[in-house]
Design a protein around this motif. Structure first.
Motif, PDB file in Angstrom:
ATOM      1  N   THR A 181       0.824  -1.220   0.000  1.00 50.84           N
ATOM      2  CA  THR A 181       0.000   0.000   0.000  1.00 50.84           C
ATOM      3  C   THR A 181       0.857   1.269   0.000  1.00 50.84           C
ATOM      4  O   THR A 181       0.325   2.369  -0.146  1.00 50.84           O
ATOM      5  N   ASP A 185      -2.040   6.954  -3.478  1.00 52.23           N
ATOM      6  CA  ASP A 185      -3.315   6.254  -3.596  1.00 52.23           C
ATOM      7  C   ASP A 185      -3.825   6.403  -5.032  1.00 52.23           C
ATOM      8  O   ASP A 185      -3.820   7.498  -5.600  1.00 52.23           O
ATOM      9  N   ARG A 192       0.403   7.675   0.799  1.00 48.73           N
ATOM     10  CA  ARG A 192       0.216   6.580   1.762  1.00 48.73           C
ATOM     11  C   ARG A 192       1.604   6.106   2.182  1.00 48.73           C
ATOM     12  O   ARG A 192       2.317   5.490   1.386  1.00 48.73           O
TER      13      ARG A 192
ATOM     14  N   VAL B  26      -0.911   4.523  10.365  1.00 48.22           N
ATOM     15  CA  VAL B  26      -1.966   4.794   9.367  1.00 48.22           C
ATOM     16  C   VAL B  26      -2.529   6.211   9.538  1.00 48.22           C
ATOM     17  O   VAL B  26      -2.581   6.975   8.558  1.00 48.22           O
ATOM     18  N   VAL B  30      -1.112   8.110   6.258  1.00 50.20           N
ATOM     19  CA  VAL B  30      -2.042   8.023   5.118  1.00 50.20           C
ATOM     20  C   VAL B  30      -2.921   9.269   5.095  1.00 50.20           C
ATOM     21  O   VAL B  30      -3.613   9.569   6.067  1.00 50.20           O
ATOM     22  N   SER B  32      -6.063  11.119   3.974  1.00 54.05           N
ATOM     23  CA  SER B  32      -7.416  10.830   3.457  1.00 54.05           C
ATOM     24  C   SER B  32      -8.143  12.136   3.162  1.00 54.05           C
ATOM     25  O   SER B  32      -8.258  12.980   4.048  1.00 54.05           O
ATOM     26  N   PRO B  43      -8.517   6.026   1.276  1.00 48.47           N
ATOM     27  CA  PRO B  43      -7.150   5.475   1.142  1.00 48.47           C
ATOM     28  C   PRO B  43      -6.675   4.771   2.407  1.00 48.47           C
ATOM     29  O   PRO B  43      -5.771   3.940   2.355  1.00 48.47           O
ATOM     30  N   ALA B  44      -7.284   5.114   3.556  1.00 46.67           N
ATOM     31  CA  ALA B  44      -6.836   4.514   4.810  1.00 46.67           C
ATOM     32  C   ALA B  44      -7.534   3.192   5.113  1.00 46.67           C
ATOM     33  O   ALA B  44      -7.094   2.451   5.996  1.00 46.67           O
ATOM     34  N   PRO B  47      -5.159  -0.136   4.377  1.00 49.28           N
ATOM     35  CA  PRO B  47      -4.052  -0.272   5.348  1.00 49.28           C
ATOM     36  C   PRO B  47      -4.551  -0.538   6.766  1.00 49.28           C
ATOM     37  O   PRO B  47      -3.945  -1.317   7.499  1.00 49.28           O
TER      38      PRO B  47
END
Lengths: 496, 164
Positions: A181, A185, A192, B26, B30, B32, B43-44, B47
């Motif tokens: 991941t 994204d 990410r 996360v 990440v 979002s 997107p989170a 993960p």
């Protein structure tokens, strides 16, 4: 483009001396690598991959397929001569191969291993040609939900490559999926785990991860425990496998080939179970069953037919559905992608000529394996004597150059080292690396198909049960999970 | 340390890692967007799920290792035979790999590889000294020739000695 047009275009692509040359090179490298104790076929394919960047896609992929096939056969040479299987798939070959070598019939055992390997390889390739196109035409109707359920099912292959502990295999697979991941994204374009570093925005390089996980831990382990191993190779002896021997073992060879084809087409099973099942079936049906394990030539034939029957068949799910059958085909998927090709049903539409060229190349590889294998058997003594103290740093230098060549950046080399240490830690803790790599490769495919399906349905999960195909894959996944749980319960009961 | 006990601590470590990923990495790592209408498309989402799966599997491993075993605990092979200076060699290799990444571009990949080859040889020792010197020099040069001149990969030459 019709079948004949595609076949003709494929023939035009493969009918060059370069195709034969790179395929032969691949088989030679694979046989040598498979024959060197400590170098697995997986490592050989991983190390050969960077050398294909400069080649035309067809030559590069043929070279890697040659390494794969050569590596699997090459593993039988040390299995027979020094009782050390070069690859796990050759373990069954030692059962009768080494006793034959002990009584001075190593040449005969190796000859039979070669005949059985080539016949099984040919049968496996023909099965691939017959089945892959049919399966791909069926898979053409797949949309994101079907692919999601298919990939979910193919993740159950992790059970087959987890070794002793399924839970550890699942930890490794989830970690691999998580590592995949990293990067931007794909739907929203947000960061990410890249923390603004441009090196991480495209995600971690597949080859750096692959080489780090499969080649470096061997070197690190050798640095930790530097021990030269000197094997006592048996003499080849004066007797060679004759046509009469082949005729006597033909039934077991053909049965073993089909066992290999069947098990190879199912993702995750691999060569070793196929070899043992083929061996067991040959023993059950043979009039010489009492001689099995004591140096019976039919045992060598059955084991080798089983493990080589897998080679072509593992390419069936790879070419037709785009999912790997085992770790080596997972690497070959990466090779396809690096050369701008996406394995799967669309490959048969957009690059049909390439697929037919590969088919023809694979048929040719069976004959090249026979020719090169015959010479390799006689030259094994030189291969077995390669000192590990020279092999380890040489492999390190190959890893560095190969990884650097992908994106021309030292960052990838750093990722490779990091993955190497992670792979070594996993080895020490007995966490298998293969599920990690499979998770890393399948991760983006799984997530993308999931998110595409959810975008299509506006967030409704019903899309994942929209038709008979998704239902079939759910049922297969449930069946695979049931078998996994049953196996776990069985092993728990045995332990407590 | 016995295998179940090792597995228990691996499980605990994995739970800690999975939890740290889900609770810290996360949310921090990440990004979002606020306008995500469907939670599973965030997107989170992926993960997060995977981090919790890692933690859950760690828990399963730890609990599994607590079950009484039928057979007596077997010591881990690795723990049984610790080679002399093994950890020291690993440490040297670790430092060497960091140094390689730091200086390979300045030194040039070919020369840095020759040094790396020599370092591994020094750490492991060899009785094939002449062959080692030949391979240490020729292998990086051969790889340079292939990648630079056949595959057209711009191999870093470094600032000291440049190759044709």
């Amino acid at each position: 483009m019709s079948f004949l047009d595609s076949a003709a275009a494929g023939f035009a692509l493969v009918a060059h001396w370069e195709s034969v040359f790179y395929l032969a090179m691949g088989v030679l490298v694979g046989v040598i690598a498979g024959a060197v104790p400590g170098v697995s076929a997986t490592m050989a394919v991983a190390l050969a991959l960077p050398f294909t960047f400069a080649l035309e896609p067809i030559y590069g992929i043929l070279l890697l397929l040659g390494v794969y096939k050569g590596g699997i056969f090459g593993g039988s040479i040390p299995a027979i001569l020094i009782k050390t299987p070069g690859t796990p798939a050759s373990s069954a070959t030692t059962l009768d191969g080494y006793p034959m070598a002990e009584r001075g019939e190593a040449g005969r055992a190796l000859g039979m291993a070669l005949y059985a390997s080539c016949i099984a390889d040919l049968i496996s390739n023909l099965s691939l040609i017959l089945l892959a196109g049919w399966l791909a035409s069926f898979a053409l109707s797949f949309g994101p939900p079907e692919f999601f359920t298919l990939i979910l099912f193919s993740l159950t292959i992790i059970a087959g490559v987890s070794g002793e502990s399924l839970v550890k295999g699942l930890i490794a697979a989830a970690s691999g999926l998580l590592l995949a991941t990293v990067g931007l994204d794909l739907v929203y374009g947000t960061d990410r785990f890249s923390f603004g570093d441009p090196n991480l925005m495209g995600g971690l390089n597949f080859i750096a991860v692959l080489i780090g996980l499969f080649a470096l831990p061997e070197i690190i382990d050798f640095v930790f425990r530097p021990k030269e191993e000197h094997h006592q190779a048996r003499q080849l002896g004066g007797r060679w496998a004759t046509l009469a021997d082949v005729r006597r073992c033909l039934r077991s060879i053909i049965r073993g080939s089909f066992i290999g084809v069947f098990l190879g087409a199912i993702p995750g099973i691999g060569g070793a179970p196929a070899a043992f099942l083929s061996y067991a079936e040959a023993q059950r049906n043979s009039p010489n069953r009492d001689n099995f394990g004591k140096g019976e030539i039919e045992g060598v034939a059955a084991a080798e037919a089983g493990n080589n029957g897998v080679c072509g068949a593992t390419l069936i799910p790879l070419l037709s559905l785009g999912i790997p059958g085992d770790v080596i085909t997972a690497i070959i998927i990466g090779a396809f992608m690096i050369h701008g090709l996406q394995p799967g049903p669309m490959l048969f539409v957009t690059h049909a000529h390439m697929v037919y060229a590969l088919f023809m190349g694979l048929i040719l590889s069976s004959f090249l394996l026979f020719a090169i294998g015959s010479v390799a058997i006689r030259a094994f003594r030189f291969v077995a004597d390669v000192p590990k103290s020279l092999l380890a740093p040489s492999v390190l230098v190959l890893c560095v150059f190969g990884t650097y060549a992908v994106n021309n950046t030292i960052f990838d080399v750093a990722v490779m080292f990091a993955m190497g240490w992670l792979g070594y830690l996993m080895r020490v803790l007995k966490i298998p690396a293969a599920p990690f790599l499979i998770g890393f490769i399948l991760g983006p495919l799984l997530e993308n198909s999931f998110r595409q399906a959810m975008l299509m349905s506006g967030g409704s999960p019903e899309i994942f049960v929209r038709g008979p195909i998704t239902w079939t894959f759910w049922a297969l996944t449930a069946l695979a999970l049931y078998l996994i749980v049953a196996r776990l319960r069985q092993s728990w009961r045995a332990e407590t | 340390m016995s295998a179940p006990r090792t597995d228990f601590w691996i499980g605990v470590g994995v739970v800690a890692l999975g939890s740290a990923l889900a609770l810290v990495a996360v949310p921090e790592g990440v990004v979002s967007p606020r306008n995500v209408r469907i939670a599973v498309l965030s997107p989170a989402f992926w993960p997060n799920i995977l981090a919790w799966v890692v933690a859950l599997m760690g828990l399963v491993l730890a609990l599994q290792s607590l079950r009484p075993a039928k057979t007596p605990d077997e010591p881990h092979e690795a723990a049984g035979a610790m080679p002399r200076h093994g950890l020291l060699r690993l440490l040297a290799l670790g430092v060497g790999s960091i140094a390689f990444c730091a200086f390979a571009t300045k030194l040039g990949l070919v020369w840095a590889s020759m040094i790396a080859f020599a370092v591994v040889l020094l750490l492991t020792g060899t009785s094939y000294r002449i062959a080692a010197v030949v391979v240490a020099i020729l292998l990086p040069l051969a790889l340079y020739a292939f990648f630079a001149h056949v595959a057209a990969v711009p191999i870093p030459q470094g600032i000291f000695v440049r190759l044709p």
